[in-house]
Write a protein that holds these residues in place. Structure first.
Motif, PDB file in Angstrom:
ATOM      1  N   UNK A  60       0.842  -1.207   0.000  1.00 55.17           N
ATOM      2  CA  UNK A  60       0.000   0.000   0.000  1.00 55.17           C
ATOM      3  C   UNK A  60       0.871   1.249   0.000  1.00 55.17           C
ATOM      4  N   UNK A  61       1.967   1.217   0.764  1.00 58.08           N
ATOM      5  CA  UNK A  61       2.926   2.327   0.781  1.00 58.08           C
ATOM      6  C   UNK A  61       3.584   2.470  -0.594  1.00 58.08           C
ATOM      7  N   UNK A  62       3.978   1.346  -1.210  1.00 58.27           N
ATOM      8  CA  UNK A  62       4.588   1.365  -2.546  1.00 58.27           C
ATOM      9  C   UNK A  62       3.646   2.022  -3.551  1.00 58.27           C
ATOM     10  N   UNK A  63       2.374   1.627  -3.518  1.00 63.94           N
ATOM     11  CA  UNK A  63       1.403   2.145  -4.463  1.00 63.94           C
ATOM     12  C   UNK A  63       1.213   3.650  -4.302  1.00 63.94           C
ATOM     13  N   UNK A  64       1.083   4.092  -3.051  1.00 63.74           N
ATOM     14  CA  UNK A  64       0.837   5.509  -2.824  1.00 63.74           C
ATOM     15  C   UNK A  64       2.058   6.362  -3.160  1.00 63.74           C
ATOM     16  N   UNK A  65       3.234   5.869  -2.823  1.00 62.24           N
ATOM     17  CA  UNK A  65       4.460   6.605  -3.165  1.00 62.24           C
ATOM     18  C   UNK A  65       4.655   6.665  -4.669  1.00 62.24           C
ATOM     19  N   UNK A  66       4.349   5.568  -5.367  1.00 57.53           N
ATOM     20  CA  UNK A  66       4.471   5.536  -6.830  1.00 57.53           C
ATOM     21  C   UNK A  66       3.500   6.524  -7.465  1.00 57.53           C
ATOM     22  N   UNK A  67       2.282   6.607  -6.936  1.00 58.92           N
ATOM     23  CA  UNK A  67       1.298   7.563  -7.465  1.00 58.92           C
ATOM     24  C   UNK A  67       1.772   8.991  -7.240  1.00 58.92           C
ATOM     25  N   UNK A  68       2.374   9.251  -6.079  1.00 55.89           N
ATOM     26  CA  UNK A  68       2.879  10.594  -5.790  1.00 55.89           C
ATOM     27  C   UNK A  68       3.991  10.993  -6.749  1.00 55.89           C
ATOM     28  N   UNK A  69       4.796  10.014  -7.183  1.00 59.70           N
ATOM     29  CA  UNK A  69       5.898  10.286  -8.106  1.00 59.70           C
ATOM     30  C   UNK A  69       5.501  10.104  -9.574  1.00 59.70           C
TER      31      UNK A  69
END
Length: 458
Positions: free
Chosen positions: A428-437
């Protein structure tokens, strides 16, 4: 003293118009005045040129050669643009003058040796007079003065000045109330926006300002307010989500700790039992701490702070450093790590802390779920507008149904849940960080090979 925006706009408009109109009125007045003087001066210069050739100069006297000139109507009749002509010697004694002067005389300035024009008075009547020195053998023998009535022009100038002085305050008065009316019309949409914003509170944050697509500052203001409300709404949702997630994750371990402690208190225990239960409690507290830290990371990941601290990041060096952090686990499982050498030439301009979160969680999962003595590979594939970075490991497969759910917070893959403990927050952290970038992420899992592909635009 507080002044409303409407009155401020009106006041600034009045000050602006007052300054501008004052400059225009002064320019009009002096332009008319100079033009009037210019017309009279041309007449005087013309008459002077004509009469100067009719004057005979001698060492001790000067006189007109043609006496009949005084019979012209312009020198006799006062009603028809009268011209007054007088001839004096070098001491200022009158030698001859036009009949319309009667018993009056023009004023001469004997200290002046040049030709000049000035305003003067003739029996309290305004005149414009030119004075020309008459010379004989380099010495002044006398002076000729020619004057024209200036009374009518002076009356016109006085009337113009009075008119401008009357128009000026009227103009300012009209400007003030016109500006106030215009400001009322202009500010009305802003008042509507303010009223709409005052209606929005935590209970109805889904409401937004109506944006009028007219391309002006009001559209910019409306869009900015809506963006601001979006950020507030997003922040509150993150707060609510964090509260819900934290309570969900902490409730069970806290209940376990409480239950164990209550059991300990029911009857005396030996030292070993107390130590065993204390260790269990500490283990549960460590789990809760880890869960809370991950929940905080998840809550803080958003695009509102992504624009800060961007830097050039070498992909190979970052991946190598993260693998070193998991060296103990890698050695214990006898894993082989293969990082593509081409990544040494891959550099991206992103926020390092966010990218580190992505790599750390993916590599942590790869190490955690990889089969013993298997290989973890990291390599890249170039495309026309970027490249894919792929992290691949051998281990338990992720079912097709689970692939669609693994990025949801607290979701646990059944196969992984059996082999490893966790909270289901890493991806979930990976997904949200990827969306932010703005990094797209794709997962495949088949034939015992699980691959996470990250796409970086260049």
């Amino acid at each position: 003293m507080k002044i409303s925006i409407k009155n401020r706009i009106a006041l600034y408009s009045v000050l602006g118009i007052a300054t501008l109109s004052l400059g225009v009125f002064i320019a009009i007045y002096f332009s008319v005045k100079n033009h009037s003087y210019s017309q009279i001066d041309k007449k005087l210069e013309f008459e002077a040129e004509k009469h100067i050739h009719e004057v005979i100069t001698e060492p001790d006297t000067v006189y007109f050669v043609y006496k009949d000139e005084w019979l012209e109507r312009e020198h006799i009749e006062i009603e028809v643009y009268p011209l007054f002509v007088e001839l004096v010697d070098k001491k200022g004694q009158s030698l001859d003058k036009s009949p319309n002067l009667l018993n009056r005389h023009l004023d001469f300035d004997l200290s002046r040796k040049d030709t000049f024009i000035q305003n003067d008075k003739l029996n309290n009547n305004s005149i414009r007079q030119i004075q020309i020195p008459l010379q004989h053998s380099g010495q002044i023998a006398g002076y000729i003065g020619i004057a024209a009535s200036f009374g009518d022009t002076e009356l016109v100038l006085d009337a113009l000045l009075d008119m401008l002085l009357i128009i000026y305050p009227i103009l300012l008065f009209v400007t003030f109330f016109t500006s106030k009316l215009i400001s009322n019309i202009t500010i009305k949409p802003i008042s509507k926006i303010a009223n709409r914003v005052s209606e929005i509170h935590t209970g109805n944050l889904d409401k937004r300002i109506k944006v009028v697509e007219n391309g002006d500052e009001l559209q910019t203001l409306s869009v900015a307010i809506n963006d601001f409300l979006d950020r507030i709404d997003e922040g509150l949702k993150r707060e609510k989500q964090f509260t819900a997630d934290a309570s969900h994750q902490l409730r069970t371990p806290l209940s376990v700790i409480k239950g164990n402690l209550e059991i300990l208190l029911r009857k005396p225990r030996n030292e070993q039992e107390y130590k065993r239960e204390a260790k269990k409690a500490i283990s549960k507290i460590d789990e809760m701490t880890n869960a809370v830290e991950k929940l905080l990371i998840l809550a803080r990941l958003n695009k509102s702070n992504i624009h800060l601290n961007f830097e050039n990041i070498n992909m190979y060096l970052l991946l190598e450093q993260i693998f070193i952090d998991y060296k103990r686990h890698i050695l214990s499982k006898e894993l082989v790590i293969n990082i593509d050498k081409k990544l040494k030439n891959k550099t991206v301009y992103l926020k390092k802390s966010f990218l580190s979160l992505i790599f750390d969680n993916l590599i942590s999962n790869a190490v955690k779920y990889a089969d013993n003595k298997s290989k973890i590979s990291v390599f890249s594939k170039d495309t026309e507008n970027g490249f894919y970075l792929i992290i691949q490991n051998s281990g338990p497969e992720i079912s097709r149904e689970d692939l669609e759910e693994i990025f949801i917070p607290f979701y646990r893959n059944k196969n992984h849940e059996i082999s490893e403990k966790g909270y289901g927050l890493g991806l979930a952290i990976v997904k949200k960080a990827a969306e932010a970038l703005d990094i797209s992420i794709r997962v495949t899992s088949e034939k015992g090979i699980t691959s996470f592909s990250l796409f970086f635009e260049t």
